[in-house]
Design a protein around this motif. Structure first.
Motif, short mmCIF file in Angstrom:
data_model
loop_
_atom_site.label_atom_id
_atom_site.label_comp_id
_atom_site.label_asym_id
_atom_site.label_seq_id
_atom_site.Cartn_x
_atom_site.Cartn_y
_atom_site.Cartn_z
N LEU A 231 -32.12 -8.24 -29.44
CA LEU A 231 -31.04 -9.12 -29.90
C LEU A 231 -30.96 -9.21 -31.42
O LEU A 231 -29.92 -9.61 -31.95
CB LEU A 231 -31.24 -10.53 -29.33
N GLY A 232 -32.05 -8.86 -32.12
CA GLY A 232 -32.07 -9.01 -33.57
C GLY A 232 -30.90 -8.34 -34.28
O GLY A 232 -30.15 -9.00 -35.01
N GLU A 276 -27.10 -15.65 -20.89
CA GLU A 276 -27.88 -14.55 -20.31
C GLU A 276 -29.37 -14.66 -20.59
O GLU A 276 -30.19 -14.28 -19.75
CB GLU A 276 -27.34 -13.22 -20.83
N HIS A 277 -29.72 -15.20 -21.77
CA HIS A 277 -31.13 -15.13 -22.19
C HIS A 277 -31.79 -16.49 -22.40
O HIS A 277 -33.00 -16.52 -22.65
CB HIS A 277 -31.24 -14.33 -23.49
N GLN A 278 -31.06 -17.59 -22.33
CA GLN A 278 -31.66 -18.88 -22.63
C GLN A 278 -32.78 -19.22 -21.65
O GLN A 278 -33.81 -19.78 -22.04
CB GLN A 278 -30.58 -19.98 -22.60
N LEU A 326 -37.80 -17.82 -32.93
CA LEU A 326 -36.83 -17.62 -34.00
C LEU A 326 -35.51 -17.09 -33.45
O LEU A 326 -34.43 -17.52 -33.87
CB LEU A 326 -37.40 -16.66 -35.05
N THR A 327 -35.60 -16.15 -32.51
CA THR A 327 -34.38 -15.60 -31.92
C THR A 327 -33.61 -16.68 -31.15
O THR A 327 -32.39 -16.77 -31.25
CB THR A 327 -34.72 -14.44 -30.98
N ALA A 328 -34.33 -17.48 -30.38
CA ALA A 328 -33.68 -18.58 -29.67
C ALA A 328 -33.03 -19.56 -30.63
O ALA A 328 -31.92 -20.05 -30.40
CB ALA A 328 -34.69 -19.29 -28.77
N GLN A 329 -33.73 -19.83 -31.76
CA GLN A 329 -33.17 -20.74 -32.76
C GLN A 329 -31.95 -20.14 -33.43
O GLN A 329 -30.98 -20.84 -33.73
CB GLN A 329 -34.24 -21.08 -33.80
N ARG A 330 -31.97 -18.81 -33.67
CA ARG A 330 -30.80 -18.15 -34.26
C ARG A 330 -29.59 -18.27 -33.34
O ARG A 330 -28.46 -18.50 -33.81
CB ARG A 330 -31.10 -16.67 -34.52
N LEU A 331 -29.80 -18.13 -32.05
CA LEU A 331 -28.69 -18.29 -31.11
C LEU A 331 -28.11 -19.70 -31.18
O LEU A 331 -26.90 -19.89 -31.22
CB LEU A 331 -29.17 -17.98 -29.68
N THR A 332 -29.02 -20.68 -31.18
CA THR A 332 -28.56 -22.08 -31.25
C THR A 332 -27.83 -22.35 -32.56
O THR A 332 -26.77 -22.99 -32.58
CB THR A 332 -29.76 -23.02 -31.10
N ASP A 333 -28.40 -21.85 -33.68
CA ASP A 333 -27.77 -22.07 -34.98
C ASP A 333 -26.41 -21.39 -35.05
O ASP A 333 -25.46 -21.94 -35.63
CB ASP A 333 -28.68 -21.56 -36.10
#
Length: 444
Positions: A231-232, A276-278, A326-333
């Protein structure tokens, strides 16, 4: 059914919730023992498939399906036992058997040690393997934990080992665990535990359960790492697209409709990725917490220069978990930033709409003023026309009266004298009508 009638009626979930604490009891292991442990992902695997597979064990042809209702089952056989546990995402199978006497303390001998079940039965376990361990538990006087670890080194190849003295926080320690976290060509990992003499069977069972759960939950937690890495680059492109949109928001020559289309496309992509990924990211957080909890329960201490399990997890697992977080936080942000950009775009559209509405109202006001001025002009002409027609009628009246001898003056003179009076009467009547309907006189 409860026999005591002195209590209020039971909540429907009382029995289920009460028995949950006993759902997966620890095994009682008599040392020395070896546990062949396999954990498989059960996506697409029905409970009926696992029941049919358990029925293939010796003497279990009549195993009722209800036996699997509690998600835990232990089957005892001559010289070994099989434990089945079903979880949300995976199912665990443990084959517990006595360690053969005279087994060489080498990795090759442990690789060659077969489980008590048949190879076909183990190979046909329904699901996809993600963890397979051979756990050996031995009895030995610990004395010097460093020497115990050095002796246990023979069970492994030349790869670096991880070793901990368990129970060291509460005393000198009751056992030592040694592993290298290496996946061998046979598909198995090896863990060796050396426990003090007279270690109880229940303690040995708890030790085995914690160690197996640490490795199981570690691997389940890492399942989100490939997703996060994949996802990056995609999230980087989405962030660049969002930055471009926000940069063009203040440019008046940029179409708001075009920006809205781009923003909707980004929002849809981010929401799809989140949906899809949460779950995977949330599950990773939960599994990581379980790993840390199980390590804390070991109350481990160091034994020489080798890393402890806690140190190994801290250095090897924590960076991966940080990447996932960090990836999960990027999605939320991203979702929040898109929401803010949408609010800014809506504000821009609302301002543009207000300006257009104001301009339209100004045009309508100007048109209304023009219409009123034209109406006043028309009303002036109407007063003159009405006066003309009324005076013309009066002229005929004066002529008729003169012809009969009833009017002494000339009809034309009389009509001329009547013109101011008629004009004043028409103007007064028109003004009265305006006051009645509009509250004011005719526009100037």
């Amino acid at each position: 059914m409860r026999q005591d009638s002195l209590l209020p009626p039971d909540d429907p979930l009382r029995q289920t919730l009460h028995n949950e604490v006993h759902a997966r009891p620890s095994a009682s292991l008599k040392l020395p023992v070896v546990v062949h442990y396999v954990a498989v992902l059960n996506e697409g695997v029905a409970r009926a498939d696992e029941h049919a597979h358990l029925c293939r064990l010796p003497g279990q042809e009549a195993l009722p399906p209800e036996a699997l209702g509690a998600n835990f089952l232990r089957l005892n056989f001559e010289g070994f036992s099989v434990k089945w546990e079903r979880h949300t995402e995976f199912t665990r199978y443990s084959v517990v058997q006595a360690l053969p006497e005279g087994l060489d303390a080498t990795p090759e001998s442990l690789d060659a040690l077969p489980p008590a079940v048949t190879a076909d039965w183990l190979r046909d376990v329904p699901g996809r393997t993600f963890a397979a361990l051979k756990l050996v538990l031995l009895e030995q006087h610990l004395g010097s934990p460093g020497k115990v670890v050095a002796d246990a080194r023979s069970w492994f190849d030349d790869s670096p080992i991880v070793a901990s003295v368990m129970g060291a926080v509460q005393g000198p320690g009751h056992s030592v665990v040694v592993t290298d976290f290496q996946l061998r060509p046979t598909g198995w990992e090896h863990i060796v535990v050396i426990a003090e003499h007279a270690t109880s069977e229940t303690r040995a069972g708890r030790i085995a359960q914690r160690l197996l759960e640490i490795e199981t939950y570690r691997l389940m937690a890492l399942r989100a790492l490939p997703v996060a890495k994949a996802l990056g680059p995609l999230l980087g492109r989405v962030e660049a697209g969002l930055a471009s949109i926000t940069e063009r928001l203040h440019q008046r020559d940029t179409s708001a409709d075009a920006l809205l289309d781009e923003l909707i496309a980004l929002a849809a992509r981010v929401e799809h990725l989140t949906a899809e990924h949460q779950y995977r990211f949330n599950a990773t957080e939960a599994y990581h917490a379980l790993v840390q909890n199980r390590i804390n329960e070991l109350h481990e201490g160091k034994s020489g220069a080798a890393q402890t399990l806690g140190e190994f997890m801290q250095r090897r697992l924590s960076p991966a978990m940080a990447t996932v977080a960090l990836t999960a936080q990027r999605l939320t942000d991203l979702s929040r930033r898109i929401e803010r950009a949408s609010a800014l775009l809506r504000t821009r559209v609302d301002i543009a709409t207000d300006l257009r509405s104001q301009a339209l109202l100004t045009q309508l006001s100007e048109g209304q003023s023009t219409q009123l001025r034209m109406q006043a002009t028309v009303e002036g002409l109407s007063i003159a026309a009405i006066t003309y027609y009324v005076v013309s009628l009066l002229l005929y009246v004066f002529k008729a009266l003169k012809l009969q001898g009833w009017w002494p003056l000339s009809p034309e003179l009389s009509a001329g004298i009547a013109i101011p009076l008629v004009l004043a009467g028409v103007w007064w009547t028109t003004r009265r009508i305006h006051r009645r309907f509009f509250g004011h006189g005719p526009a100037a």
